[in-house]
Design an enzyme around this catalytic site. Sequence first.
Site, PDB file in Angstrom:
ATOM      1  N   LYS A 198       0.765  -1.131   0.042  1.00 50.59           N
ATOM      2  CA  LYS A 198       0.045   0.036  -0.120  1.00 50.59           C
ATOM      3  C   LYS A 198       0.903   1.312  -0.034  1.00 50.59           C
ATOM      4  O   LYS A 198       1.959   1.271   0.445  1.00 50.59           O
ATOM      5  CB  LYS A 198      -0.796   0.009   1.153  1.00 50.59           C
ATOM      6  CG  LYS A 198      -1.933  -1.229   1.245  1.00 50.59           C
ATOM      7  CD  LYS A 198      -2.715  -1.417   0.223  1.00 50.59           C
ATOM      8  CE  LYS A 198      -3.201  -2.796   0.028  1.00 50.59           C
ATOM      9  NZ  LYS A 198      -4.389  -3.244   0.954  1.00 50.59           N
TER      10      LYS A 198
HETATM   11  C1  LIG Z   1      -5.573  -4.129   1.494  1.00 48.06           C
HETATM   12  C2  LIG Z   1      -7.051  -3.656   1.405  1.00 48.06           C
HETATM   13  C3  LIG Z   1      -7.706  -3.752   2.407  1.00 48.06           C
HETATM   14  C4  LIG Z   1      -7.219  -4.744   3.620  1.00 48.06           C
HETATM   15  O1  LIG Z   1      -6.201  -4.258   4.263  1.00 48.06           O
HETATM   16  P1  LIG Z   1      -5.206  -5.266   5.150  1.00 48.06           P
HETATM   17  O2  LIG Z   1      -4.358  -4.437   5.800  1.00 48.06           O
HETATM   18  O3  LIG Z   1      -4.691  -6.327   4.075  1.00 48.06           O
HETATM   19  O4  LIG Z   1      -6.189  -6.031   6.002  1.00 48.06           O
HETATM   20  C5  LIG Z   1      -8.936  -3.227   2.461  1.00 48.06           C
HETATM   21  N1  LIG Z   1      -9.322  -2.640   1.411  1.00 48.06           N
HETATM   22  C6  LIG Z   1      -8.656  -2.295   0.371  1.00 48.06           C
HETATM   23  C7  LIG Z   1      -9.236  -1.762  -0.765  1.00 48.06           C
HETATM   24  C8  LIG Z   1      -7.273  -2.891   0.322  1.00 48.06           C
HETATM   25  O5  LIG Z   1      -6.409  -2.715  -0.834  1.00 48.06           O
END
Ligand SMILES: *Cc1c(COP(=O)(O)O)cnc(C)c1O
Length: 417
Positions: A198
Site C-alpha cells: 500500500k
Molecule cells: C489491502 C486492502 C484492504 C485490507 O487491508 P489489510 O491491511 O490487508 O487487512 C481493504 N481494502 C482495500 C481496498 C485494500 O486494498
Amino acid sequence: MTGPLALLGGRPAVTATGPHFTWPPLDDTSHTKVAAQLEEAISLPGRSGIVAQLEDALQEYFGVRHAVTTSSGTAALHAVYWAAGIQPGDEVIVPAWTFHATASPLFHLRAVPVLCETRPDGNIDPNRVEELITPRTRAVMVTHLWGRPADMTGIQTVASTHDLIVLEDGSHAHGAGLNGRKVGTFGLASAFSLNGPKPLSGGEGGFVLTDDDETYYRVIAFAHYNKRAKSEIPGGHPLARYAVTGAGLKLRIHPLAAAIAHDQLGRLDGYLAGRAVVARHLTDRLAGVPGLEVTAMPEGVVPSWYGLTLTYRPGELGGLPIGRFHQALIAEGATEFDRPGSTCPLHRLPLYQQPGPLFPGHPRTHHRYGPGDFPVAEHAHTHVIKLPVWHRVRDLGLAEQYVAAAVKVSDRHEELR
Ligand SMILES: *Cc1c(COP(=O)(O)O)cnc(C)c1O
C-alpha cells in the site's frame, strides 16, 4: 527495429534485472528506527511511544481530530462499521469492484453489503446509488480504487439527500486528494490499510480516521479494550463501564509495524511527487499505443498512483485476447504488468453469492449475485492491465523499457494470432 516478440523466441524488450518494483522503500534510517523500537518496546497496550507518535503524525498529515491504529486495514474497516452503528439487517452500499475486505466485515455484523455498479474507472457510480436505497440502508462505503479518488461530490449529494452515512476505504489512496481535500476526510470515518504494497506501509497494520468524538470512542471500545479504553473513553460516557472488555476484540498494531509506518509517513509526500512525475511520463508515452487506453485524470484529481491502469482494447488489435497480450508483455520481461486477480467484482466471490454456510442465518434482505449483474465493473475488471508506479526519477529508464515492451507487443500483435 524491435525484433521478434520474446514470446516467439525474440529478445526481451526489458533488459533490467528484476525485481523491478519493491515496496515499501526501506533505507538505513528505516532500519535504525526499527532497531531502536526493538530495544524500546515491542508491546504497547496504551496510547504511548511509537503508536502515539504515529497516530499524532497521521492526525497532522490528514488534518483530522482522531487517528486510531489497528492490526490491519480489514480490522480498521470492521471497527469503522461497528463504530458507525451498523446493526443486524442494515444495508450498506459498497462498490461492486473493490478488494473484498472493503465490505466483508459487514457479514460479522449481520449487515448486508449491497453492491453498486461502478464507473468505467472502477469507482462507485454515484448515479447508481439511489436505485439501491431501501428503508434499511444506513451507509455508503467508497473505495478510491488504485488510488484514484472517487466522485465524492456525487456521493455526498446522494448521501445527504437520503440521510446516509458516508464512509471511505482509503487503502489504495494515502495522500490522494480531490479539489484540495485529502481522501479519508470526506465522511464520518475512513479506514486505511498499512499492508505491504500500500502507498503507506508498515508491512501490516491499518488505521481509522474520524473528526467525530463519538465515533472515536466507539472505535477505541471495539479495537482497543482495557488500557486504551480506560484512558481514552471519558468517565461519564456510556461505553466507559465496558472499558475492561470493550466489545471483546483486540486489534492493535505491532510497535515494529508502527515504527515502519511512522518512518514511511515522513516520506509519503516525496513518494507521491515522484510517482506523479513517472506516471505522467508513462501516461504520455502510452497514450496512442493501439490496444491500450490510458485513464484520464480530470482537473482537481490527485491520485496516489497505487496503480496506473490501462484499459485493453482488443478491437484495435484484431480481437487479440487480453490474456495473450498480457502473456506477451510478461515474456518481454515487463513482469510488473498485472491483471488484478483477487481484487475483482465482489459478486464473483462465493462469500457474496452464498454467505449462508459461513454465516448461518445471515439476513436474506438482498438477492444473491451472479455473473452479469454489474456489466460496467465486470468489463473494467476483465479489461484492465495495471502497472505499479515508481517514485524515483532514476526509474524513468526502467519505465521507458516497459513502454518499449508495450509498444513492441502492440506493433507486432499480428504475430500472436
Ligand atoms: C489491502 C486492502 C484492504 C485490507 O487491508 P489489510 O491491511 O490487508 O487487512 C481493504 N481494502 C482495500 C481496498 C485494500 O486494498
